[in-house]
Design a protein around this motif. Sequence first.
Motif, mmCIF file in Angstrom:
data_model
loop_
_atom_site.group_PDB
_atom_site.id
_atom_site.type_symbol
_atom_site.label_atom_id
_atom_site.label_comp_id
_atom_site.label_asym_id
_atom_site.label_seq_id
_atom_site.Cartn_x
_atom_site.Cartn_y
_atom_site.Cartn_z
ATOM 1 N N LEU A 27 -7.769 3.815 1.321
ATOM 2 C CA LEU A 27 -6.427 3.263 1.091
ATOM 3 C C LEU A 27 -6.434 2.202 -0.005
ATOM 4 C CD1 LEU A 27 -4.734 2.984 4.592
ATOM 5 C CD2 LEU A 27 -4.537 4.761 2.848
ATOM 6 N N ARG A 61 6.563 10.246 4.489
ATOM 7 C CA ARG A 61 6.827 11.116 3.333
ATOM 8 C C ARG A 61 6.974 12.568 3.759
ATOM 9 N NH1 ARG A 61 6.182 5.912 1.810
ATOM 10 N NH2 ARG A 61 6.170 5.691 -0.446
ATOM 11 N N ARG A 113 3.602 12.950 -5.591
ATOM 12 C CA ARG A 113 4.247 12.772 -6.895
ATOM 13 C C ARG A 113 5.659 13.349 -6.949
ATOM 14 N NH1 ARG A 113 1.698 13.825 -12.822
ATOM 15 N NH2 ARG A 113 3.620 13.620 -14.027
ATOM 16 N N ARG A 161 15.297 10.410 -14.229
ATOM 17 C CA ARG A 161 13.878 10.283 -13.877
ATOM 18 C C ARG A 161 13.634 10.163 -12.374
ATOM 19 N NH1 ARG A 161 9.334 6.528 -16.722
ATOM 20 N NH2 ARG A 161 7.679 6.825 -15.192
ATOM 21 N N ARG A 212 4.822 -0.553 -17.520
ATOM 22 C CA ARG A 212 4.006 -1.471 -18.331
ATOM 23 C C ARG A 212 4.150 -1.204 -19.832
ATOM 24 N NH1 ARG A 212 -0.007 -0.694 -14.468
ATOM 25 N NH2 ARG A 212 -0.296 -2.465 -13.074
ATOM 26 N N ARG A 266 -2.322 3.978 -7.550
ATOM 27 C CA ARG A 266 -0.868 3.892 -7.713
ATOM 28 C C ARG A 266 -0.508 2.816 -8.714
ATOM 29 N NH1 ARG A 266 1.075 4.907 -2.083
ATOM 30 N NH2 ARG A 266 2.057 6.960 -2.186
ATOM 31 N N ALA A 267 -1.161 1.654 -8.565
ATOM 32 C CA ALA A 267 -0.792 0.511 -9.406
ATOM 33 C C ALA A 267 -1.165 0.757 -10.859
ATOM 34 C CB ALA A 267 -1.460 -0.757 -8.884
ATOM 35 N N GLU A 268 -2.305 1.399 -11.109
ATOM 36 C CA GLU A 268 -2.795 1.470 -12.489
ATOM 37 C C GLU A 268 -2.499 2.800 -13.164
ATOM 38 O OE1 GLU A 268 -6.712 -0.164 -13.026
ATOM 39 O OE2 GLU A 268 -6.375 -1.645 -11.436
ATOM 40 N N LEU A 269 -2.344 3.868 -12.377
ATOM 41 C CA LEU A 269 -2.097 5.168 -13.009
ATOM 42 C C LEU A 269 -0.677 5.672 -12.746
ATOM 43 C CD1 LEU A 269 -5.561 6.829 -12.478
ATOM 44 C CD2 LEU A 269 -4.715 5.482 -14.402
ATOM 45 N N GLY A 270 0.080 4.871 -11.999
ATOM 46 C CA GLY A 270 1.517 5.074 -11.870
ATOM 47 C C GLY A 270 1.943 6.501 -11.658
ATOM 48 N N GLU A 271 2.854 6.953 -12.537
ATOM 49 C CA GLU A 271 3.507 8.245 -12.366
ATOM 50 C C GLU A 271 2.561 9.418 -12.567
ATOM 51 O OE1 GLU A 271 4.409 6.009 -14.743
ATOM 52 O OE2 GLU A 271 4.034 6.945 -16.683
ATOM 53 N N THR A 272 1.328 9.180 -12.999
ATOM 54 C CA THR A 272 0.442 10.314 -13.292
ATOM 55 C C THR A 272 -0.350 10.778 -12.064
ATOM 56 O OG1 THR A 272 -1.437 8.948 -13.978
ATOM 57 C CG2 THR A 272 0.156 9.553 -15.686
ATOM 58 N N ARG A 330 -4.170 2.429 -3.364
ATOM 59 C CA ARG A 330 -3.308 1.366 -3.878
ATOM 60 C C ARG A 330 -3.595 1.093 -5.354
ATOM 61 N NH1 ARG A 330 -2.504 -4.605 -1.102
ATOM 62 N NH2 ARG A 330 -1.123 -5.416 -2.697
ATOM 63 N N ILE A 386 0.848 -1.199 0.000
ATOM 64 C CA ILE A 386 0.000 0.000 0.000
ATOM 65 C C ILE A 386 0.877 1.241 0.000
ATOM 66 C CG2 ILE A 386 -1.686 1.377 1.302
ATOM 67 C CD1 ILE A 386 -2.848 -1.180 2.394
ATOM 68 N N ASP A 416 0.278 10.853 1.309
ATOM 69 C CA ASP A 416 1.582 10.944 1.963
ATOM 70 C C ASP A 416 1.487 10.825 3.486
ATOM 71 O OD1 ASP A 416 1.046 13.547 3.057
ATOM 72 O OD2 ASP A 416 1.636 14.462 1.172
ATOM 73 N N PRO A 452 6.093 2.487 -9.216
ATOM 74 C CA PRO A 452 5.355 1.458 -9.962
ATOM 75 C C PRO A 452 6.219 0.916 -11.100
ATOM 76 C CG PRO A 452 4.426 3.666 -10.359
ATOM 77 C CD PRO A 452 5.483 3.816 -9.312
ATOM 78 N N GLU A 472 -2.296 13.685 -13.773
ATOM 79 C CA GLU A 472 -1.797 14.615 -14.780
ATOM 80 C C GLU A 472 -0.681 13.955 -15.570
ATOM 81 O OE1 GLU A 472 -1.936 18.979 -12.752
ATOM 82 O OE2 GLU A 472 -0.708 17.494 -11.712
ATOM 83 N N ALA A 517 4.218 3.521 -16.365
ATOM 84 C CA ALA A 517 3.570 2.492 -15.550
ATOM 85 C C ALA A 517 2.130 2.277 -15.982
ATOM 86 C CB ALA A 517 3.626 2.873 -14.072
ATOM 87 N N LEU A 518 1.627 3.110 -16.865
ATOM 88 C CA LEU A 518 0.264 2.931 -17.368
ATOM 89 C C LEU A 518 0.277 1.954 -18.535
ATOM 90 C CD1 LEU A 518 0.155 5.840 -15.963
ATOM 91 C CD2 LEU A 518 -1.830 6.199 -17.430
ATOM 92 N N ALA A 575 -8.401 6.387 -18.717
ATOM 93 C CA ALA A 575 -7.675 5.519 -17.781
ATOM 94 C C ALA A 575 -8.200 5.709 -16.357
ATOM 95 C CB ALA A 575 -6.183 5.798 -17.852
#
Lengths: 473, 473
Positions: free
Chosen positions: B236, A186, B158, A158, A220, B243-249, B240, A105, B385, A217, B288, A290-291, B299
């Motif tokens: 939460l 954080r 981020r 990065r 992908r 974070r997993a699916e949209l990663g760095e965005t 999770r 998490i 955070d 992440p 973003e 990661a998307l 997404a």
Amino acid sequence: MSDRGRDALAALGRLLDGPGLLHEPEDLAPYLNEPRGRFHGRALAVARPESTEQLAAIVRCCSEHELAMVPQGGRTGLVGGASPINGELIISLERMRRLRSIDPIDTSLVVEAGMPLARVRQIAAEHGLRYPVSLASEGTATIGGTLATNAGGNLTIRYGNTRAQVLGLEAVLPDGRVFSELSPLRKDNSGYDLKQLLIGSEGTLGIITAACLRLAPAPRQGVTAMLATHSLDQGLALLRQLRAELGETLSACEFMPRLALDFVLADQPRARDPFDRVHPWYLVVQVESALAGDWLKPALLNVLESALQGGRIDDAVLAESEQAALDFWALREGISRAQARGGVSLKHDISVPVPRIPDFMQAVLSELERAVPGIRPCVFGHLGDGNLHFNLSQPEGLSGEDFRAREADCNRIVFDQVHAVGGSIAAEHGVGQLRREELARGQARKLELMARVKSALDPAGLMNPGKLMPVRP
Amino acid sequence: MSDRGRDALAALGRLLDGPGLLHEPEDLAPYLNEPRGRFHGRALAVARPESTEQLAAIVRCCSEHELAMVPQGGRTGLVGGASPINGELIISLERMRRLRSIDPIDTSLVVEAGMPLARVRQIAAEHGLRYPVSLASEGTATIGGTLATNAGGNLTIRYGNTRAQVLGLEAVLPDGRVFSELSPLRKDNSGYDLKQLLIGSEGTLGIITAACLRLAPAPRQGVTAMLATHSLDQGLALLRQLRAELGETLSACEFMPRLALDFVLADQPRARDPFDRVHPWYLVVQVESALAGDWLKPALLNVLESALQGGRIDDAVLAESEQAALDFWALREGISRAQARGGVSLKHDISVPVPRIPDFMQAVLSELERAVPGIRPCVFGHLGDGNLHFNLSQPEGLSGEDFRAREADCNRIVFDQVHAVGGSIAAEHGVGQLRREELARGQARKLELMARVKSALDPAGLMNPGKLMPVRP
């Protein structure tokens, strides 16, 4: 062995079992090895603690016996930071390599200092995550060593250096007390961020025993491309466009000259030149997201087409498979080894402000050519973060010995220009013993401040003496 | 005024012109203001240097006259860190607000400490870039203040806190010497990273005069959503997945309880509840990307649909315009002000490990309810955070005065649990005067290390005394 050494050893023997304390010459030998064979000190013994508590007891014992300590990770460092000098106790973290916890998490984990970097990356990958520090030596280099040296690598553009990954830290301080701030917070502005002092201090302020690291992440989508340019100015123009149009997805932007590619092609029988023609410079560019999706490759293609039309690159090849991407990276990663084919190489791990790379290169190389005619620059590295592996191969027709005799002159030329542009004489490998005098020469004021901090935390000077700073009289 | 004060003032008068040195009570008054009106110290005078060199001369003068100094930025801090205590010289950086340089290839800029945060963000935006620290007070808060306090904000999940943006730093040290490391180097391991000590030290180790800051690419796609959940555990689980699916965005993931929304709806006549039904908790999520395209909104929709089906959220609304996104953010940003409608509020700026938020909340809130029946928790902040603005509104039926009398009890309950879970009692606002005793109580060992570093760099204790640490006897 001095009486004091004998007493200390006897006391350590009461703290550690057989494999915990090595003192026979043949047992010590491997701990005195270092990659380039430049440093030849001697050690009293090697302590191999199994826990933070045991290490704390060792450090207290050393403190009582005024015995200096040299912490050791994977011994892949290139500046002699982990090599003993004059009868210190080597403290190897190799038996402290546990994963203490991982939190999917929070996307963070707590690992002990002796865990190899590659293992941390593998654990992260098993959870769909990435530990975003990648080095050629990651199979052997340990997390503790990468923290003590704030290791960089290929993904810094990065993700930042090792420092940027650290959420929490545990260390044994010079008085044997444990600094324990392993929380994954954080945001924490409750006083000085003391862990920042330990990171990058090369074992001179304490011994890092564990760290809480943030994970990113896992990608992908990813594309790797090899590009050809005829100047570094072109390369920087491309970098600017990559940053502007591909934003957060730019993971690496490396560069190498033709000479480096020649060395690698000669060194690796299966390597092949990705281009039909010869080019002065090559870039390896990697973009990742990661998307899930299929928009990243067309986006990169778009940039490269416009860069070709705008004259920022001369040619480009995209890796069409994972193997092809690995092959591009093998060309880049193979340089260090392959360069031995060029005879003696004088190496400098420096960084300069990115926009100043072309002018810096021109100024230094013309001065070097005047000093050592025919000198063959094999300067490669991380275009995106300004870290140049400023390696100089011996001129054809000059003996290796005669070239080595010019090392001090070449160093002076390189480092004077580094200081002139506000660069760093120790970008990602650290200072250790190798650049200790150069640091003292070029940054006396900084050394004085460092000495004050060192005295505040290690008044007896027992932690890794002779590294970073001159030994105190 | 003491003789020593008079002598120091005369010496300062020789260094500074009229507007450079204020000492009439009516001129001093604005510099004694602070947002919550809690701190009521007195100052000898206010020095307003125009350059680093002038500031260095002021500091040398103070050092000679043993006059303590209090650096001031925008005075938006909430912990009394910029307020004088007992006759110090206030040093305002408000006349040092120049942009020294900006480099679009390196994506970095050098600005002086007195520049407001919003102005830095604006300059970056004019170059297609983003300075990724955003605070409610950014129009007034200065870069120097955000560096001295390592300010956080909404985008930390981020981009990290202010520390993560700093490439180089210039500061005047307690002895009046200038610490000058303004290079934009991404890799520099030449010795201890001393600027890390200055960042977040709340002016107790030196006065930051300028910084080289990295900039991120500006977003070209972005979506803001407001989500409703019935528990923080749900929140939460959603985090999770995001974070997993949209990663760095993922740029922000904020949370607020229904009570906070009620306060804001009452406080802002034009605000409206985005949902038809009442929900226990709300999240503001922002994604973003700096890449142009139209793949980000689908997404996010994808994730939200699966989260609705999986029971991780109860409802969701996407902002269909920029104004709608601003409206969502206004609900979140309006809480601090609107909470005054609930009477007296006891505020705590804390952080805890993200996965422990739900258990921590339950434990603390039940203990608080036992101690002060009817107490109204209005806990909101940065779910991503772990930074909780742990605000407690007075019970209906209890007077403000009686509630305030319970402040020490409430603090003890909150902070004991914070320590128990390895959290921070000062997450993003810092320690200043407000949390000085609590830090000393909960982290005596850390204070002892801090005191050693402080003595090494400021042996006379002239830099912002009484902040972070107790005043030395």
